[in-house]
Design a protein around this motif. Structure first.
Motif, PDB file in Angstrom:
ATOM      1  N   ASP A 268       0.816  -1.215   0.000  1.00 58.88           N
ATOM      2  CA  ASP A 268       0.000   0.000   0.000  1.00 58.88           C
ATOM      3  C   ASP A 268       0.849   1.264   0.000  1.00 58.88           C
ATOM      4  O   ASP A 268       0.306   2.376  -0.006  1.00 58.88           O
ATOM      5  CB  ASP A 268      -0.930   0.012   1.221  1.00 58.88           C
ATOM      6  N   ASN A 269       2.183   1.088   0.056  1.00 60.28           N
ATOM      7  CA  ASN A 269       3.154   2.185   0.042  1.00 60.28           C
ATOM      8  C   ASN A 269       2.705   3.382   0.876  1.00 60.28           C
ATOM      9  O   ASN A 269       2.415   3.249   2.051  1.00 60.28           O
ATOM     10  CB  ASN A 269       3.508   2.587  -1.402  1.00 60.28           C
ATOM     11  N   ILE A 270       2.623   4.552   0.269  1.00 61.64           N
ATOM     12  CA  ILE A 270       2.360   5.779   1.026  1.00 61.64           C
ATOM     13  C   ILE A 270       0.937   5.835   1.561  1.00 61.64           C
ATOM     14  O   ILE A 270       0.636   6.579   2.500  1.00 61.64           O
ATOM     15  CB  ILE A 270       2.645   7.016   0.132  1.00 61.64           C
ATOM     16  N   ASN A 271       0.023   5.051   0.994  1.00 62.96           N
ATOM     17  CA  ASN A 271      -1.385   5.075   1.409  1.00 62.96           C
ATOM     18  C   ASN A 271      -1.706   4.062   2.499  1.00 62.96           C
ATOM     19  O   ASN A 271      -2.877   3.870   2.827  1.00 62.96           O
ATOM     20  CB  ASN A 271      -2.293   4.819   0.202  1.00 62.96           C
ATOM     21  N   CYS A 272      -0.699   3.426   3.056  1.00 61.16           N
ATOM     22  CA  CYS A 272      -0.936   2.431   4.102  1.00 61.16           C
ATOM     23  C   CYS A 272      -1.460   3.105   5.368  1.00 61.16           C
ATOM     24  O   CYS A 272      -0.822   4.013   5.915  1.00 61.16           O
ATOM     25  CB  CYS A 272       0.356   1.672   4.394  1.00 61.16           C
ATOM     26  N   PHE A 327      -2.223  14.953  -6.105  1.00 61.12           N
ATOM     27  CA  PHE A 327      -1.516  14.697  -7.359  1.00 61.12           C
ATOM     28  C   PHE A 327      -0.563  15.851  -7.685  1.00 61.12           C
ATOM     29  O   PHE A 327       0.568  15.629  -8.121  1.00 61.12           O
ATOM     30  CB  PHE A 327      -2.519  14.501  -8.498  1.00 61.12           C
ATOM     31  N   HIS A 328      -1.018  17.071  -7.466  1.00 62.83           N
ATOM     32  CA  HIS A 328      -0.148  18.220  -7.718  1.00 62.83           C
ATOM     33  C   HIS A 328       1.024  18.233  -6.746  1.00 62.83           C
ATOM     34  O   HIS A 328       2.156  18.536  -7.135  1.00 62.83           O
ATOM     35  CB  HIS A 328      -0.956  19.512  -7.582  1.00 62.83           C
ATOM     36  N   ARG A 329       0.774  17.875  -5.493  1.00 65.59           N
ATOM     37  CA  ARG A 329       1.843  17.853  -4.494  1.00 65.59           C
ATOM     38  C   ARG A 329       2.907  16.817  -4.849  1.00 65.59           C
ATOM     39  O   ARG A 329       4.094  17.002  -4.583  1.00 65.59           O
ATOM     40  CB  ARG A 329       1.248  17.553  -3.119  1.00 65.59           C
ATOM     41  N   ALA A 330       2.471  15.705  -5.437  1.00 65.87           N
ATOM     42  CA  ALA A 330       3.422  14.664  -5.826  1.00 65.87           C
ATOM     43  C   ALA A 330       4.143  15.009  -7.122  1.00 65.87           C
ATOM     44  O   ALA A 330       5.253  14.547  -7.361  1.00 65.87           O
ATOM     45  CB  ALA A 330       2.703  13.323  -5.968  1.00 65.87           C
ATOM     46  N   GLU A 331       3.503  15.836  -7.949  1.00 69.74           N
ATOM     47  CA  GLU A 331       4.083  16.175  -9.248  1.00 69.74           C
ATOM     48  C   GLU A 331       5.021  17.373  -9.173  1.00 69.74           C
ATOM     49  O   GLU A 331       5.953  17.490  -9.963  1.00 69.74           O
ATOM     50  CB  GLU A 331       2.956  16.461 -10.244  1.00 69.74           C
ATOM     51  N   ASN A 346     -10.366   8.057   7.198  1.00 73.08           N
ATOM     52  CA  ASN A 346     -11.712   7.925   6.628  1.00 73.08           C
ATOM     53  C   ASN A 346     -11.690   7.789   5.111  1.00 73.08           C
ATOM     54  O   ASN A 346     -12.726   7.522   4.502  1.00 73.08           O
ATOM     55  CB  ASN A 346     -12.565   9.129   7.028  1.00 73.08           C
ATOM     56  N   GLN A 347     -10.520   8.039   4.506  1.00 73.44           N
ATOM     57  CA  GLN A 347     -10.348   7.899   3.065  1.00 73.44           C
ATOM     58  C   GLN A 347     -11.445   8.642   2.284  1.00 73.44           C
ATOM     59  O   GLN A 347     -11.715   9.798   2.560  1.00 73.44           O
ATOM     60  CB  GLN A 347     -10.292   6.415   2.694  1.00 73.44           C
ATOM     61  N   ALA A 348     -12.088   7.970   1.332  1.00 65.07           N
ATOM     62  CA  ALA A 348     -13.065   8.639   0.468  1.00 65.07           C
ATOM     63  C   ALA A 348     -14.329   9.054   1.210  1.00 65.07           C
ATOM     64  O   ALA A 348     -15.093   9.891   0.719  1.00 65.07           O
ATOM     65  CB  ALA A 348     -13.430   7.723  -0.703  1.00 65.07           C
ATOM     66  N   LYS A 349     -14.558   8.493   2.392  1.00 60.02           N
ATOM     67  CA  LYS A 349     -15.755   8.827   3.162  1.00 60.02           C
ATOM     68  C   LYS A 349     -15.559  10.061   4.039  1.00 60.02           C
ATOM     69  O   LYS A 349     -16.471  10.452   4.770  1.00 60.02           O
ATOM     70  CB  LYS A 349     -16.158   7.639   4.035  1.00 60.02           C
ATOM     71  N   GLY A 364      -6.939   8.388  -0.454  1.00 62.06           N
ATOM     72  CA  GLY A 364      -6.936   7.225  -1.336  1.00 62.06           C
ATOM     73  C   GLY A 364      -6.368   7.464  -2.714  1.00 62.06           C
ATOM     74  O   GLY A 364      -6.369   6.547  -3.548  1.00 62.06           O
ATOM     75  N   GLU A 365      -5.876   8.672  -2.993  1.00 63.43           N
ATOM     76  CA  GLU A 365      -5.316   8.945  -4.313  1.00 63.43           C
ATOM     77  C   GLU A 365      -4.019   8.149  -4.510  1.00 63.43           C
ATOM     78  O   GLU A 365      -3.154   8.138  -3.646  1.00 63.43           O
ATOM     79  CB  GLU A 365      -5.027  10.443  -4.474  1.00 63.43           C
TER      80      GLU A 365
END
Length: 495
Positions: A268-272, A327-331, A346-349, A364-365
């Motif tokens: 799950d890398n960074i989203n774990c 996405f912008h922060r990672a780019e 809570n992720q998407a909720k 969750g991105e």
């Protein structure tokens, strides 16, 4: 050097958020811990020094040692307490660095707000967490010597390599007799604080105090001399000998390299979500996770991977209006801010749409590895352009073609004109329709129009091979390209 992983031992407790109004007493007193030590050890401790170790997350907690049990509902004129307050960790987006005050003091826990307001401390620090990995459990050590009255609060564990900050003070026995301290209380401020590995020791624990050679000096080699493996260094320097930051940087790199090769990366890398839980030490011991700051991290824990994140700086930097976009922060990079956000539980909720929350947490991105994706997309785009060019029919006029119609350019290749455009990227002049066949050499015309392949030598050479037109400047075919390629008109071309 990095100590080997240590098993979970000592007390484990979760402190509720009470704004320091309720203080939880530990079931084990200092005298009881001493009796247990004497049972396990034949010899008494060498000196009258007590070490209290514990691991906690986020800070904003208080450790209180008292000579009698604290009863908020009763007056206790003989109550004496040693207060050890650890401030909340600094917000990673704060620039310049800002951290609230951590302090040591004598008094009662109920006076905490007064101490902060009046800045009344026995010893304090506003940089207690600088350089530490504050995204995981931090190990603290409270050391006090009953004979001298000296008290020291410092970091232990891996963070002790990068942070050497110590809060130290000495109490007179008339003010606070450390040998009479018996009960231990813990309390939290505005958030829930998980604590693990809470231990009362009467000897310093070497495995909690990693060391490195602070006097290390690189060997000075003369130019041309061979080193131990037969290499000839270009230049030997001794710049790092007296620079603790360079020594720490070397320890960081070694620690990170060893960890990345010995621990399996989490899928799950960074989203774990498990990596930030207080009760999931087994997961973090088995699996590694990318550091949110990538290779720019100043405090590299062994569980974090510090891969190079090859992205450019955002043109708007901290004024960027896309700081809430993962996405912008990672780019793109922004000064003092991590490349990746902390995954929201809570992720998407999640219903918290505030800017402060969205700047800190992701939902969750799938942003990990976006720099590699961008690079591959650019490479694919360039390859596609090359493939499209290879599939085009070469134009019969090549780089001399002046048909800029989009349909014509899509069907026919003009390699020389493409190279010409690359050679003149900053030329904003209009392209002359006559190109290399233009014979208007006036400065006004040349300043306004671009002749990419025309040169004075070529023009003079062409003049030498043309016949002078008998009509000269009065020629009515002076604008005919075919006519001018055969005949020269000196009177007009020398204007």
């Amino acid at each position: 050097t990095q100590p080997p992983p240590r098993l979970v031992q000592g007390a484990v407790i979760t402190i509720p958020s009470t704004n320091f109004n309720d203080h939880l007493v530990l079931p084990l007193t200092i005298s009881q811990a001493y009796k247990q030590y004497c049972v396990d050890h034949a010899q008494p401790p060498k000196d009258n020094t007590i070490y209290i170790y514990w691991r906690a997350m986020n800070g904003d907690m208080m450790l209180t040692l008292s000579n009698e049990e604290i009863d908020p509902g009763e007056k206790q004129p003989n109550l004496r307490c040693l207060i050890c307050y650890i401030a909340a960790k600094s917000n990673s987006i704060d620039t310049p660095y800002h951290e609230n005050t951590s302090y040591l003091n004598s008094g009662q826990p109920s006076q905490h707000a007064t101490f902060l307001a009046k800045k009344k401390y026995a010893a304090k620090s506003d940089r207690f967490h600088i350089g530490c990995n504050t995204d995981y459990f931090m190990t603290y050590c409270l050391e006090y010597q009953c004979s001298t009255g000296q008290v020291t609060l410092s970091h232990a564990g891996p963070n002790a390599i990068y942070n050497h900050e110590k809060i130290t003070c000495t109490f007179a026995k008339g003010n606070l007799d450390l040998s009479n301290l018996e009960f231990i209380y813990v309390s939290a401020g505005d958030s829930i604080i998980p604590i693990r590995n809470f231990m009362i020791c009467f000897e310093k624990q070497p495995n909690l105090h990693p060391t490195f050679d602070s006097t290390f000096k690189k060997p000075t080699l003369t130019i041309g001399a061979k080193d131990a493996v037969g290499h000839i260094p270009a230049k030997a320097t001794n710049d790092n000998a007296s620079n603790p930051e360079s020594i720490s940087a070397g320890v960081k790199k070694s620690t990170a390299d060893d960890a990345s090769s010995s621990i399996t990366p989490c899928l799950d890398n960074i989203n774990c979500l498990i990596q930030y839980k207080a009760d999931e030490s087994d997961h973090n011991a088995k699996f590694s996770h990318p550091c949110r700051f990538s290779e720019l991290c100043q405090s590299k824990e062994c569980q974090r991977i510090h891969e190079t994140h090859q992205v450019s700086m955002c043109n708007h930097d901290k004024k960027c209006h896309k700081l809430t976009d993962p996405f912008h922060r990672a780019e793109f990079r922004h000064t003092g801010m991590p490349d990746y956000l902390i995954p929201c539980r809570n992720q998407a909720k999640c219903t918290d749409t505030s800017t402060q929350h969205r700047m800190k947490y992701s939902h969750g991105e799938q942003v990990y590895g976006i720099s590699s994706l961008i690079a591959s997309q650019n490479a694919s785009s360039q390859q596609q352009q090359n493939d499209d060019r290879d599939s085009q029919i070469p134009c019969r006029w090549g780089g001399k073609c002046y048909d800029f119609n989009s349909q014509h350019r899509a069907k026919y290749a003009h390699p020389k004109s493409d190279d010409r455009q690359q050679q003149e990227p900053n030329d904003h002049r209009a392209l002359c329709k006559w190109g290399t066949k233009c014979y208007d050499s006036t400065s006004q015309h040349r300043t306004k129009y671009w002749h990419p392949e025309s040169q004075e030598g070529e023009q003079q050479g062409q003049d030498n091979h043309r016949m002078p037109c008998k009509w000269g400047s009065q020629c009515r075919m002076i604008s005919d390209v075919n006519h001018r390629s055969k005949y020269s008109h000196p009177s007009t071309e020398q204007k």
